[in-house]
Design a protein around this motif. Sequence first.
Motif, PDB file in Angstrom:
ATOM      1  N   GLU A  70       0.784  -1.111  -0.004  1.00 39.70           N
ATOM      2  CA  GLU A  70      -0.125   0.099  -0.106  1.00 39.70           C
ATOM      3  C   GLU A  70       0.882   1.320   0.123  1.00 39.70           C
ATOM      4  O   GLU A  70       0.430   2.312  -0.497  1.00 39.70           O
ATOM      5  CB  GLU A  70      -0.962   0.054   1.300  1.00 39.70           C
ATOM      6  CG  GLU A  70      -1.936  -1.128   1.279  1.00 39.70           C
ATOM      7  CD  GLU A  70      -2.969  -0.791  -0.167  1.00 39.70           C
ATOM      8  OE1 GLU A  70      -3.387   0.291  -0.317  1.00 39.70           O
ATOM      9  OE2 GLU A  70      -3.363  -1.790  -0.648  1.00 39.70           O
ATOM     10  N   LYS A  73       2.062   1.809  -3.660  1.00 37.55           N
ATOM     11  CA  LYS A  73       1.370   2.180  -4.730  1.00 37.55           C
ATOM     12  C   LYS A  73       1.189   3.628  -5.049  1.00 37.55           C
ATOM     13  O   LYS A  73       1.106   4.427  -4.081  1.00 37.55           O
ATOM     14  CB  LYS A  73      -0.019   1.698  -4.370  1.00 37.55           C
ATOM     15  CG  LYS A  73      -0.295   0.149  -4.486  1.00 37.55           C
ATOM     16  CD  LYS A  73      -1.579  -0.364  -3.890  1.00 37.55           C
ATOM     17  CE  LYS A  73      -2.852   0.027  -4.933  1.00 37.55           C
ATOM     18  NZ  LYS A  73      -4.120  -0.699  -4.309  1.00 37.55           N
ATOM     19  N   PRO A  75      -0.539   7.096  -6.415  1.00 36.86           N
ATOM     20  CA  PRO A  75      -1.915   7.531  -6.261  1.00 36.86           C
ATOM     21  C   PRO A  75      -3.072   7.145  -7.265  1.00 36.86           C
ATOM     22  O   PRO A  75      -2.592   7.033  -8.373  1.00 36.86           O
ATOM     23  CB  PRO A  75      -1.885   8.975  -5.915  1.00 36.86           C
ATOM     24  CG  PRO A  75      -0.834   9.399  -6.405  1.00 36.86           C
ATOM     25  CD  PRO A  75       0.319   7.980  -6.298  1.00 36.86           C
ATOM     26  N   LYS A  76      -4.445   7.117  -7.075  1.00 35.17           N
ATOM     27  CA  LYS A  76      -5.276   6.560  -8.026  1.00 35.17           C
ATOM     28  C   LYS A  76      -5.556   7.903  -8.982  1.00 35.17           C
ATOM     29  O   LYS A  76      -5.446   8.804  -8.552  1.00 35.17           O
ATOM     30  CB  LYS A  76      -6.484   5.738  -7.612  1.00 35.17           C
ATOM     31  CG  LYS A  76      -6.219   4.367  -6.969  1.00 35.17           C
ATOM     32  CD  LYS A  76      -7.555   3.901  -6.619  1.00 35.17           C
ATOM     33  CE  LYS A  76      -7.229   2.417  -6.093  1.00 35.17           C
ATOM     34  NZ  LYS A  76      -8.390   1.918  -5.807  1.00 35.17           N
ATOM     35  N   GLY A  77      -5.954   7.581 -10.374  1.00 32.94           N
ATOM     36  CA  GLY A  77      -6.442   8.495 -10.978  1.00 32.94           C
ATOM     37  C   GLY A  77      -5.379   9.335 -12.019  1.00 32.94           C
ATOM     38  O   GLY A  77      -4.352   8.671 -12.013  1.00 32.94           O
ATOM     39  N   TYR A  78      -5.496  10.220 -12.517  1.00 34.31           N
ATOM     40  CA  TYR A  78      -4.546  10.928 -13.400  1.00 34.31           C
ATOM     41  C   TYR A  78      -4.890  12.610 -12.913  1.00 34.31           C
ATOM     42  O   TYR A  78      -5.811  13.044 -12.644  1.00 34.31           O
ATOM     43  CB  TYR A  78      -4.809  10.730 -14.834  1.00 34.31           C
ATOM     44  CG  TYR A  78      -6.140  10.823 -15.289  1.00 34.31           C
ATOM     45  CD1 TYR A  78      -6.328  12.307 -15.939  1.00 34.31           C
ATOM     46  CD2 TYR A  78      -7.116  10.070 -15.427  1.00 34.31           C
ATOM     47  CE1 TYR A  78      -7.717  12.493 -16.364  1.00 34.31           C
ATOM     48  CE2 TYR A  78      -8.333  10.446 -15.796  1.00 34.31           C
ATOM     49  CZ  TYR A  78      -8.688  11.641 -16.264  1.00 34.31           C
ATOM     50  OH  TYR A  78     -10.213  12.147 -16.884  1.00 34.31           O
ATOM     51  N   TYR A  79      -3.690  13.283 -13.469  1.00 40.46           N
ATOM     52  CA  TYR A  79      -3.649  14.684 -13.201  1.00 40.46           C
ATOM     53  C   TYR A  79      -3.782  15.389 -14.693  1.00 40.46           C
ATOM     54  O   TYR A  79      -2.962  15.052 -15.835  1.00 40.46           O
ATOM     55  CB  TYR A  79      -2.428  15.006 -12.596  1.00 40.46           C
ATOM     56  CG  TYR A  79      -2.645  14.509 -11.159  1.00 40.46           C
ATOM     57  CD1 TYR A  79      -3.415  15.234 -10.258  1.00 40.46           C
ATOM     58  CD2 TYR A  79      -1.940  13.418 -10.860  1.00 40.46           C
ATOM     59  CE1 TYR A  79      -3.597  14.764  -8.963  1.00 40.46           C
ATOM     60  CE2 TYR A  79      -2.015  12.910  -9.537  1.00 40.46           C
ATOM     61  CZ  TYR A  79      -2.729  13.679  -8.544  1.00 40.46           C
ATOM     62  OH  TYR A  79      -2.984  12.940  -7.462  1.00 40.46           O
TER      63      TYR A  79
END
Length: 90
Positions: A70, A73, A75-79
């Motif tokens: 954890e 990993k 971070p989830k998503g995109y920018y």
Amino acid sequence: MQYFKVTLIRSGIGMPKRINGILQALGLHKRMRTVYHPVSPDIAGMIYKVKELVAVSEVDYKLSQKEQHELRKPPKGYYVETSVEEAGRI
């Protein structure tokens, strides 16, 4: 209780059998593998013998493999850095 957090940074390939035996005894089989050992003079001596191959830090508690996963990993998503319209004007 204090623990040594030991991570194998460099491979033991080409090292003498004695060094590879120490790595095996520490539980380091693959590069970038992390193991935790309680602080003791025996473990400290083993780490000292392979100090060029490992990274060591002293921590207060052990992390489980799931907790380590954890932490590593992303971070989830995109920018979105720029919009398409702004990129076309530049």
